[in-house]
Design a protein around this motif. Structure first.
Motif, short mmCIF file in Angstrom:
data_model
loop_
_atom_site.label_atom_id
_atom_site.label_comp_id
_atom_site.label_asym_id
_atom_site.label_seq_id
_atom_site.Cartn_x
_atom_site.Cartn_y
_atom_site.Cartn_z
N ALA A 1 4.74 3.34 -61.83
CA ALA A 1 5.17 2.90 -60.50
C ALA A 1 4.66 1.50 -60.21
O ALA A 1 3.54 1.15 -60.59
CB ALA A 1 4.65 3.87 -59.44
N ASN A 2 5.47 0.71 -59.51
CA ASN A 2 5.02 -0.66 -59.20
C ASN A 2 4.18 -0.73 -57.92
O ASN A 2 3.42 -1.68 -57.74
CB ASN A 2 6.19 -1.64 -59.14
CG ASN A 2 7.20 -1.33 -58.04
OD1 ASN A 2 6.87 -0.88 -56.96
ND2 ASN A 2 8.48 -1.60 -58.33
N LEU A 3 4.32 0.22 -57.01
CA LEU A 3 3.51 0.29 -55.79
C LEU A 3 3.51 -1.04 -55.03
O LEU A 3 2.49 -1.45 -54.45
CB LEU A 3 2.07 0.71 -56.13
CG LEU A 3 1.93 2.09 -56.79
CD1 LEU A 3 0.52 2.30 -57.29
CD2 LEU A 3 2.32 3.18 -55.82
N SER B 1 7.38 0.34 -68.51
CA SER B 1 6.71 -0.54 -67.57
C SER B 1 7.38 -0.43 -66.20
O SER B 1 8.51 0.07 -66.09
CB SER B 1 6.75 -1.97 -68.07
OG SER B 1 6.02 -2.09 -69.29
N PRO B 2 6.72 -0.90 -65.14
CA PRO B 2 7.29 -0.75 -63.79
C PRO B 2 8.63 -1.46 -63.63
O PRO B 2 8.90 -2.47 -64.29
CB PRO B 2 6.23 -1.40 -62.89
CG PRO B 2 4.96 -1.34 -63.68
CD PRO B 2 5.37 -1.48 -65.11
N VAL B 3 9.47 -0.93 -62.75
CA VAL B 3 10.69 -1.64 -62.36
C VAL B 3 10.28 -2.89 -61.59
O VAL B 3 9.16 -2.99 -61.10
CB VAL B 3 11.62 -0.74 -61.52
CG1 VAL B 3 12.02 0.50 -62.29
CG2 VAL B 3 10.97 -0.37 -60.20
N GLY C 1 10.70 -1.26 -54.29
CA GLY C 1 9.51 -0.43 -54.19
C GLY C 1 9.66 0.91 -54.88
O GLY C 1 10.64 1.63 -54.68
N ASP C 2 8.66 1.24 -55.70
CA ASP C 2 8.64 2.52 -56.42
C ASP C 2 7.23 3.08 -56.34
O ASP C 2 6.28 2.42 -56.76
CB ASP C 2 9.06 2.31 -57.87
CG ASP C 2 8.97 3.57 -58.70
OD1 ASP C 2 9.04 4.67 -58.12
OD2 ASP C 2 8.83 3.47 -59.94
N ARG D 1 8.70 3.30 -48.38
CA ARG D 1 8.06 2.78 -49.58
C ARG D 1 8.86 2.98 -50.86
O ARG D 1 8.58 2.34 -51.87
CB ARG D 1 6.68 3.42 -49.75
CG ARG D 1 5.76 3.16 -48.56
CD ARG D 1 4.35 3.57 -48.89
NE ARG D 1 3.48 3.47 -47.72
CZ ARG D 1 2.18 3.70 -47.77
NH1 ARG D 1 1.62 4.06 -48.90
NH2 ARG D 1 1.44 3.59 -46.68
N GLN D 2 9.81 3.88 -50.86
CA GLN D 2 10.58 4.16 -52.07
C GLN D 2 12.01 3.68 -51.87
O GLN D 2 12.70 4.14 -50.95
CB GLN D 2 10.58 5.66 -52.39
CG GLN D 2 11.27 6.02 -53.69
CD GLN D 2 10.43 5.68 -54.91
OE1 GLN D 2 9.21 5.64 -54.83
NE2 GLN D 2 11.07 5.46 -56.04
#
Length: 431
Positions: A130-132, A163-165, A170-171, A205-206
């Protein structure tokens, strides 16, 4: 394929403090400025893991991140030795130091999204970090999280780590993800829950774009993948993640009546794809959104014991809310899908905005894949004792906000994490 579930909990780190950094998280905001108890918080977390082991569940662990995050402060232009960087940052902007001290990586439900092998096109277990990106104190986590995931699940015969998107989308990982499986087993229906815009002053957030990207990368069947919008009412009430108002396990969806923007359409799709699904929706006239969120009723671990009994692992706060506890005990007495209530004390982490479900990332694997996981990330009672011994010696007993500017705390927290990683067999640069 026999699917085995392992819950990987995040150990509460030695810098655990109440800086109130998480916008939309009411518990975090309400306790901002209070004195935290890192040692007690970590020991409560280990006690929860021990209890799950005693009940017959598989249990894993993710390590606290390197904190204070001096590299992050250097990226913001502070220079010099570690001590000089922290001192100059503290003098310039204390909020930046609070972000650099955050122990929020303990919420491993936000580490990533996990699609088990039965659901994916290539038959591998896929994990997307997750990129958070919504919150500064969390956005810096993904690098260290990815390092641990690649080490724990490094066997390419069974796992693929992504790896994060891109951070523009937002993920926040498994906290906004659920999986429903027919009682007969096989491939599941993967459910991604997203929000839109700012609601009641709180960010969603998502993003749907991030969820769709994860589904594509994992090779999920579009016909068995659902994108479901979280309700504005839930976000405005403080449900910063879906797992604050809904949780799934096996063929059961346990949810609040007001968790989703269009529950009728969602339930219809779910029943079409999994005809034997059980939807246990708690009515608002029995348990309000405020009570559900305040007690973290749904931020519980809904798990299936080796004997097939479905257990709800609840925070003590759920038992203290009369409406919540009355509804739960009635469900158990009436022979509903939840047959056992297991109460755990994670009050110190609850005060920072997360309950039992926030602390764990569930990974479902076959027997061969389980055997390939780096054993240093798997727990038994002996390892739990080893962790408890380190925590009891090295973790600070208390941290107030002004303590974040104390060089002795910086040194102690750095030493504490290094002692733990050595005790668990990790090299100094591995994690």
């Amino acid at each position: 394929m026999v699917v085995i579930e392992v819950n990987f909990d995040g150990l509460v780190g030695p810098t655990h403090n109440y800086a109130g950094l998480s916008i939309g998280n009411l518990a975090s905001a309400n306790n901002a400025g209070a004195v935290s108890a890192p040692r007690l918080a970590a020991l409560q977390g280990v006690a929860k893991m021990r209890r799950l082991l005693a009940l017959g569940f598989r249990q894993g662990l993710f390590l606290p991140h390197v904190r204070p995050n001096i590299d992050w402060l250097r990226a913001l232009g502070f220079v010099g030795s570690d001590a000089e960087v922290l001192a100059s940052a503290w003098n310039a902007d204390r909020a930046l130091v609070a972000n650099a001290f955050s122990a929020s990586a303990m919420w491993t439900a936000n580490a990533g999204t996990v699609s088990p092998a039965p659901d994916t096109a290539d038959g591998l277990c896929h994990i997307s970090v997750a990129n958070l990106s919504t919150m500064p104190h969390r956005a810096s986590e993904c690098g260290q999280t990815e390092r641990q995931l690649r080490l724990a699940f490094g066997d390419a015969r069974f796992f693929r780590i992504h790896s994060p998107v891109p951070a523009a989308f937002g993920d926040e990982g498994a906290a906004n993800f659920m999986r429903i499986v027919p009682q007969a087993g096989g491939s599941g229906v993967e459910i991604f829950v997203y929000g839109e815009g700012h609601v009641g002053g709180f960010p969603s957030r998502q993003s749907r774009t991030a969820s769709e990207a994860v589904a594509r990368r994992h090779g999920l069947d579009p016909a068995r993948t659902l994108m479901v919008r979280q309700s504005d009412a839930a976000i405005a009430a403080g449900a910063f993640h879906n797992d604050v108002v809904a949780v799934a396990n096996g063929h059961v969806l346990f949810t609040h009546e007001h968790a989703f923007a269009d529950p009728r359409a969602f339930y219809s799709d779910l029943r079409r794809l999994v005809p034997d699904v059980v939807i246990l929706a708690v009515p608002a006239d029995r348990v309000s959104l405020k009570s559900a969120i305040g007690s973290y009723l749904f931020n519980s671990q809904l798990v299936t014991a080796p004997d097939g009994t479905m257990t709800l692992v609840l925070p003590a706060e759920a038992r203290e809310d009369a409406a919540v506890w009355t509804w739960l005990t009635e469900q158990v007495a009436d022979g509903g899908p939840i047959r056992r209530l297991e109460v755990v004390d994670v009050r110190e982490s609850m005060r920072n905005g997360g309950g039992p479900a926030c602390l764990r990332l569930r990974v479902q694997v076959g027997e061969d894949a389980l055997a390939s996981i780096d054993p240093r990330f798997l727990l038994d009672d002996t390892i739990c004792t080893r962790i408890e011994d380190v925590v009891a010696r090295e973790w600070p007993e208390a941290i107030g906000f002004d303590d974040l500017g104390d060089p002795r705390l910086w040194e102690r927290c750095t030493r504490a994490r290094a002692t733990l990683t050595r005790a668990l067999g990790f090299g100094p640069d591995e994690v």
